[in-house]
Design a protein around this motif. Structure first.
Motif, mmCIF file in Angstrom:
data_model
loop_
_atom_site.group_PDB
_atom_site.id
_atom_site.type_symbol
_atom_site.label_atom_id
_atom_site.label_comp_id
_atom_site.label_asym_id
_atom_site.label_seq_id
_atom_site.Cartn_x
_atom_site.Cartn_y
_atom_site.Cartn_z
ATOM 1 N N THR A 189 0.879 -1.177 0.000
ATOM 2 C CA THR A 189 0.000 0.000 0.000
ATOM 3 C C THR A 189 0.912 1.222 0.000
ATOM 4 O O THR A 189 1.360 1.684 1.043
ATOM 5 C CB THR A 189 -0.917 0.001 1.227
ATOM 6 O OG1 THR A 189 -0.154 -0.328 2.404
ATOM 7 C CG2 THR A 189 -2.024 -1.025 1.068
ATOM 8 N N ASN A 190 1.177 1.709 -1.194
ATOM 9 C CA ASN A 190 2.124 2.808 -1.323
ATOM 10 C C ASN A 190 1.900 3.506 -2.657
ATOM 11 O O ASN A 190 1.701 2.862 -3.684
ATOM 12 C CB ASN A 190 3.562 2.270 -1.266
ATOM 13 C CG ASN A 190 4.572 3.383 -1.259
ATOM 14 O OD1 ASN A 190 4.628 4.168 -0.327
ATOM 15 N ND2 ASN A 190 5.379 3.471 -2.312
ATOM 16 N N LEU A 191 1.923 4.815 -2.623
ATOM 17 C CA LEU A 191 1.725 5.582 -3.853
ATOM 18 C C LEU A 191 3.078 5.786 -4.540
ATOM 19 O O LEU A 191 3.910 6.564 -4.089
ATOM 20 C CB LEU A 191 1.084 6.931 -3.544
ATOM 21 C CG LEU A 191 0.738 7.802 -4.764
ATOM 22 C CD1 LEU A 191 -0.196 7.048 -5.696
ATOM 23 C CD2 LEU A 191 0.102 9.105 -4.303
ATOM 24 N N GLY A 217 4.890 4.987 6.080
ATOM 25 C CA GLY A 217 4.459 3.969 5.139
ATOM 26 C C GLY A 217 5.326 2.727 5.206
ATOM 27 O O GLY A 217 6.041 2.487 6.182
ATOM 28 N N TYR A 231 -2.975 1.930 -4.404
ATOM 29 C CA TYR A 231 -3.307 3.211 -3.763
ATOM 30 C C TYR A 231 -4.815 3.395 -3.780
ATOM 31 O O TYR A 231 -5.532 2.796 -4.602
ATOM 32 C CB TYR A 231 -2.609 4.386 -4.459
ATOM 33 C CG TYR A 231 -3.124 4.696 -5.847
ATOM 34 C CD1 TYR A 231 -4.162 5.615 -6.056
ATOM 35 C CD2 TYR A 231 -2.572 4.077 -6.969
ATOM 36 C CE1 TYR A 231 -4.639 5.891 -7.328
ATOM 37 C CE2 TYR A 231 -3.028 4.354 -8.244
ATOM 38 C CZ TYR A 231 -4.070 5.262 -8.413
ATOM 39 O OH TYR A 231 -4.542 5.539 -9.664
ATOM 40 N N ILE A 234 -8.012 9.579 -3.498
ATOM 41 C CA ILE A 234 -8.649 10.487 -2.543
ATOM 42 C C ILE A 234 -9.366 11.576 -3.328
ATOM 43 O O ILE A 234 -8.736 12.315 -4.090
ATOM 44 C CB ILE A 234 -7.610 11.083 -1.574
ATOM 45 C CG1 ILE A 234 -7.043 9.959 -0.692
ATOM 46 C CG2 ILE A 234 -8.230 12.177 -0.722
ATOM 47 C CD1 ILE A 234 -5.979 10.402 0.288
ATOM 48 N N GLU A 239 -5.165 14.893 3.030
ATOM 49 C CA GLU A 239 -3.852 14.489 2.526
ATOM 50 C C GLU A 239 -3.712 12.978 2.441
ATOM 51 O O GLU A 239 -3.105 12.448 1.514
ATOM 52 C CB GLU A 239 -2.766 15.053 3.439
ATOM 53 C CG GLU A 239 -1.353 14.718 2.989
ATOM 54 C CD GLU A 239 -0.293 15.284 3.928
ATOM 55 O OE1 GLU A 239 0.866 14.844 3.846
ATOM 56 O OE2 GLU A 239 -0.631 16.159 4.743
ATOM 57 N N SER A 240 -4.295 12.268 3.419
ATOM 58 C CA SER A 240 -4.148 10.814 3.444
ATOM 59 C C SER A 240 -5.230 10.212 4.324
ATOM 60 O O SER A 240 -5.968 10.917 5.012
ATOM 61 C CB SER A 240 -2.766 10.413 3.981
ATOM 62 O OG SER A 240 -2.607 10.873 5.316
ATOM 63 N N ASN A 242 -6.155 7.398 7.451
ATOM 64 C CA ASN A 242 -5.610 6.653 8.579
ATOM 65 C C ASN A 242 -5.302 5.233 8.117
ATOM 66 O O ASN A 242 -6.034 4.644 7.322
ATOM 67 C CB ASN A 242 -6.637 6.656 9.714
ATOM 68 C CG ASN A 242 -6.333 5.655 10.798
ATOM 69 O OD1 ASN A 242 -6.710 4.495 10.692
ATOM 70 N ND2 ASN A 242 -5.651 6.086 11.830
ATOM 71 N N ALA A 246 -7.551 2.735 5.766
ATOM 72 C CA ALA A 246 -7.067 2.290 4.458
ATOM 73 C C ALA A 246 -7.020 0.770 4.383
ATOM 74 O O ALA A 246 -7.397 0.171 3.361
ATOM 75 C CB ALA A 246 -5.677 2.877 4.201
#
Length: 256
Positions: A189-191, A217, A231, A234, A239-240, A242, A246
């Motif tokens: 789980t990473n952009l 992350g 990802y 949003i 911004e992101s 929790n 996620a």
């Protein structure tokens, strides 16, 4: 015969208080459950309780469900308030032996798993374990740097789901390598430039999802080991998400 304890200096009381610390748990090789819900879940799961402690009112309220073979101790209200880790203790507790480390061979592990990489917030960990339980996952691997599953706050947040899943403490490098070498998907789980929208992958019946540290992350080296990274788009201005939120979104979409 139920033993009544009225002195806060009683050696048993001192030992129970010590279980809120890692040192106390290691010294006694036991841990503490607080609240009727957690005690009840342990009873339902046939866990090896070594003691049940509570105020007269709490013990009376649950008398029928208490296992007769487990030593039971009646506490004064004032003593009960000193044992728990919460600001408003419910007045009933249980102790259990620390289980032997669960050994699962990642080269043969079946089903779907959640991998936790350096997740440190107890509430997030507990929520993710509960969500993994609700989403039908097989187990959760606590990787390096992830807070202990025996912390009182983690235990409360898991709400008994720890008895429905396999919980393993292990090196995520080993698990990711073992899964991918068997052709099982491991979704990070990473952009990153190659990351895919989580809605684009097919639901899996075997494989894993990796959730990383709240602030940083996933570890960079783990990011390169996954099948692909996902990802969550949003739509608003946040911004992101929790990490526990996620994880829930991804688990219910990606796990068949």
């Amino acid at each position: 015969m139920r033993e009544k304890i009225t002195s806060g200096q009683n050696k048993r009381v001192k030992q129970w208080r010590s279980l809120s610390s890692k040192k106390g748990r290691q010294a006694t090789q036991s841990y503490l459950l607080e609240s009727w819900h957690l005690v009840q879940e342990a009873i339902k799961a046939r866990q090896p309780l070594t003691a049940i402690m509570g105020t007269a009112d709490e013990l009376a309220a649950h008398e029928v469900q208490l296992p007769q073979a487990v030593p039971t101790f009646e506490l004064t209200d004032s003593i009960a308030k000193t044992i728990g880790d919460t600001g408003t203790p419910q007045g009933i507790f249980a102790t259990l032996p620390m289980p032997n480390a669960t050994v699962v061979d990642p080269t043969t592990a079946a089903g779907t798993w959640l991998f936790l990489d350096y997740v440190q917030d107890p509430g997030n960990i507990g929520t993710m374990v509960r969500t993994a339980d609700a989403a039908g996952l097989t187990g959760v691997v606590f990787g390096k740097g992830t807070a202990s599953r025996f912390l009182p706050k983690v235990l409360r947040a898991m709400q008994g789901s720890q008895y429905h899943l396999q919980l393993v403490e292990a090196d995520l490098h080993d698990w990711i390598k073992a899964f991918t070498s068997r052709g099982l998907p491991v979704y990070g789980t990473n952009l990153d430039p190659k990351a895919r929208d989580y809605r684009e992958v097919n639901p899996m019946t075997a494989g894993a999802i990796v959730m990383g540290n709240e602030g940083n992350g996933m570890a960079p080296d783990l990011q390169t080991m996954t099948t692909t990274n996902l990802y969550i788009p949003i739509k608003g201005q946040a911004e992101s998400l929790n990490v526990a939120i996620a994880a829930g979104v991804v688990m219910f979409r990606v796990v068949a």
